[in-house]
Scaffold this motif. Structure first.
Motif, PDB file in Angstrom:
ATOM      1  N   SER A 227       0.857  -1.190   0.000  1.00 53.80           N
ATOM      2  CA  SER A 227       0.000   0.000   0.000  1.00 53.80           C
ATOM      3  C   SER A 227       0.890   1.236   0.000  1.00 53.80           C
ATOM      4  N   THR A 228       0.586   2.196  -0.891  1.00 56.02           N
ATOM      5  CA  THR A 228       1.421   3.385  -1.000  1.00 56.02           C
ATOM      6  C   THR A 228       0.572   4.658  -1.055  1.00 56.02           C
ATOM      7  N   PRO A 229       1.036   5.718  -0.388  1.00 52.50           N
ATOM      8  CA  PRO A 229       0.320   6.990  -0.471  1.00 52.50           C
ATOM      9  C   PRO A 229       0.706   7.789  -1.720  1.00 52.50           C
ATOM     10  N   MET A 230       1.685   7.309  -2.472  1.00 50.97           N
ATOM     11  CA  MET A 230       2.164   8.029  -3.640  1.00 50.97           C
ATOM     12  C   MET A 230       1.269   7.786  -4.854  1.00 50.97           C
ATOM     13  N   GLY A 231       1.129   8.788  -5.692  1.00 52.90           N
ATOM     14  CA  GLY A 231       0.347   8.665  -6.903  1.00 52.90           C
ATOM     15  C   GLY A 231       1.065   7.814  -7.934  1.00 52.90           C
ATOM     16  N   SER A 233       1.721   8.314 -11.072  1.00 54.67           N
ATOM     17  CA  SER A 233       2.692   9.008 -11.918  1.00 54.67           C
ATOM     18  C   SER A 233       4.026   9.197 -11.201  1.00 54.67           C
ATOM     19  N   ALA A 234       3.977   9.329  -9.875  1.00 52.47           N
ATOM     20  CA  ALA A 234       5.197   9.550  -9.107  1.00 52.47           C
ATOM     21  C   ALA A 234       6.068   8.304  -9.019  1.00 52.47           C
ATOM     22  N   GLY A 250       9.765 -14.253 -14.046  1.00 53.63           N
ATOM     23  CA  GLY A 250       8.335 -14.529 -14.161  1.00 53.63           C
ATOM     24  C   GLY A 250       7.481 -13.731 -13.201  1.00 53.63           C
ATOM     25  N   VAL A 251       8.006 -12.630 -12.701  1.00 59.15           N
ATOM     26  CA  VAL A 251       7.268 -11.785 -11.754  1.00 59.15           C
ATOM     27  C   VAL A 251       6.628 -10.626 -12.510  1.00 59.15           C
ATOM     28  N   LYS A 252       5.357 -10.380 -12.238  1.00 58.02           N
ATOM     29  CA  LYS A 252       4.651  -9.263 -12.847  1.00 58.02           C
ATOM     30  C   LYS A 252       4.409  -8.185 -11.796  1.00 58.02           C
ATOM     31  N   VAL A 253       4.675  -6.949 -12.174  1.00 56.49           N
ATOM     32  CA  VAL A 253       4.490  -5.810 -11.284  1.00 56.49           C
ATOM     33  C   VAL A 253       3.205  -5.099 -11.684  1.00 56.49           C
ATOM     34  N   GLY A 254       2.324  -4.899 -10.712  1.00 58.10           N
ATOM     35  CA  GLY A 254       1.058  -4.227 -10.981  1.00 58.10           C
ATOM     36  C   GLY A 254       0.924  -2.944 -10.190  1.00 58.10           C
ATOM     37  N   SER A 255       0.221  -1.981 -10.763  1.00 56.59           N
ATOM     38  CA  SER A 255      -0.025  -0.707 -10.092  1.00 56.59           C
ATOM     39  C   SER A 255      -1.491  -0.349 -10.278  1.00 56.59           C
TER      40      SER A 255
END
Length: 309
Positions: A227-231, A233-234, A250-255
């Motif tokens: 969990s992040t407070p950053m937007g 785009s940042a 084989g790791v996928k990064v999601g936002s």
């Protein structure tokens, strides 16, 4: 994968607005529409609409790759099942196998693979044995030809490849249900659209395919949530770099932005739990966040304003 399909069934089989793709059967002007310019598309009268849902989190894992919603149109069904049978190892359809005129799934899938619709004797016998009397047809008899009997028989005329073992083409996962799972072209599994029946039969299908599943219990997929407070785009630059660095593992990064909430979500998903865990401290630091077990668990309670009387 089985449980994820059940969850999607509960979501997708609720009433929804009628978004549909242009049917091939109504494509007399299709060639000119394909050649239309962007300006023409931007100004034409809207007769049809489509909704494309994009995101790994919607599919929820490595196995489930695609979910489509199409109309009760023969050409639409034929095109979709041919394409999906070619592209995926295991395909499930839902809906369109009832007794009425618009239940055309069996006949459409039969056409897609040049098969005949043949009365499945075991399904018919099970239907006669397990179907409960209906108040709407108090005098119904299986021994008398009637419109009601003809309608019911539509549900046990299955797409059959007469050159293959019949036992592989119709499965009965539940002893208390007559409804079969028709298996066409080896990997198309035809299920009813009623959510309760769909889920029950899908769960019952697992013993028939478990030895073919890469990860039968879904335990091989590991997800870390930050969990992040950053937007977005940042942190986009950092996450792009991270995704490139971990792709070979084989790791996928999601936002995922969470509109109206204080915090957004970053996920790391893959099969190498130890490697993902090694990445968590770095990600937490870079996005100024914290590790959580469930999305939104660190949300602040909403303050409900009260008015004095």
């Amino acid at each position: 994968m089985i449980s994820r399909l059940s969850q999607l069934a509960r979501h997708l089989l609720r009433p929804y607005p009628e978004f549909s793709r242009l049917s091939a059967s109504r494509s007399s002007g299709l060639a000119s529409r394909i050649m239309a310019s962007a300006d023409e598309r931007n100004s034409r009268t809207i007769h049809t609409a489509a909704c494309l849902i994009i995101g790994d989190e919607v599919l929820g894992g490595k196995n489930l790759k695609r979910v489509e919603v199409i109309e009760d149109d023969e050409d639409e069904i034929v095109e979709a099942v041919r394409r999906m049978s070619d592209r995926y190892d295991f395909v499930v359809t839902s809906g369109g196998i009832g007794p009425t005129h618009d239940d055309i799934t069996y006949q459409s899938i039969a056409k897609a693979f040049d098969l005949k619709l043949i009365l499945h004797e075991e399904a018919y016998e099970r239907m006669k044995k397990l179907t409960k009397p209906s108040k709407s047809h108090p005098n119904f008899s299986w021994d008398v030809e009637s419109p009601a009997k003809t309608a019911r028989l539509r549900m046990v005329y299955l797409p059959i490849d007469e050159s293959r073992d019949l036992a592989k083409q119709a499965l009965f996962p539940r002893d208390d249900l007559w409804v079969p799972i028709s298996v066409v072209n080896g990997n198309i599994h035809i299920l009813p659209g009623v959510p309760r029946l769909f889920e029950s039969l899908l769960q019952g299908l697992k013993p028939f395919i478990v030895d073919r599943l890469v990860d039968p219990e879904g335990k091989g997929i590991f997800r870390a949530i930050i969990s992040t407070p950053m937007g977005e785009s940042a942190i986009a630059g950092y996450l792009t770099d991270l995704a490139d660095r971990v792709a070979h593992k084989g790791v996928k990064v999601g936002s995922y932005p969470r509109w109206g909430k204080k915090n957004n979500t970053v996920t790391l998903v893959g099969r190498d739990k130890e490697y993902i865990e090694s990445l968590v401290p770095e990600v937490v630091q870079k996005v100024q966040g914290k590790r959580v077990q469930n999305e939104g668990e660190d949300d602040e309670p909403e303050v409900v304003a009260s008015t004095a009387t």
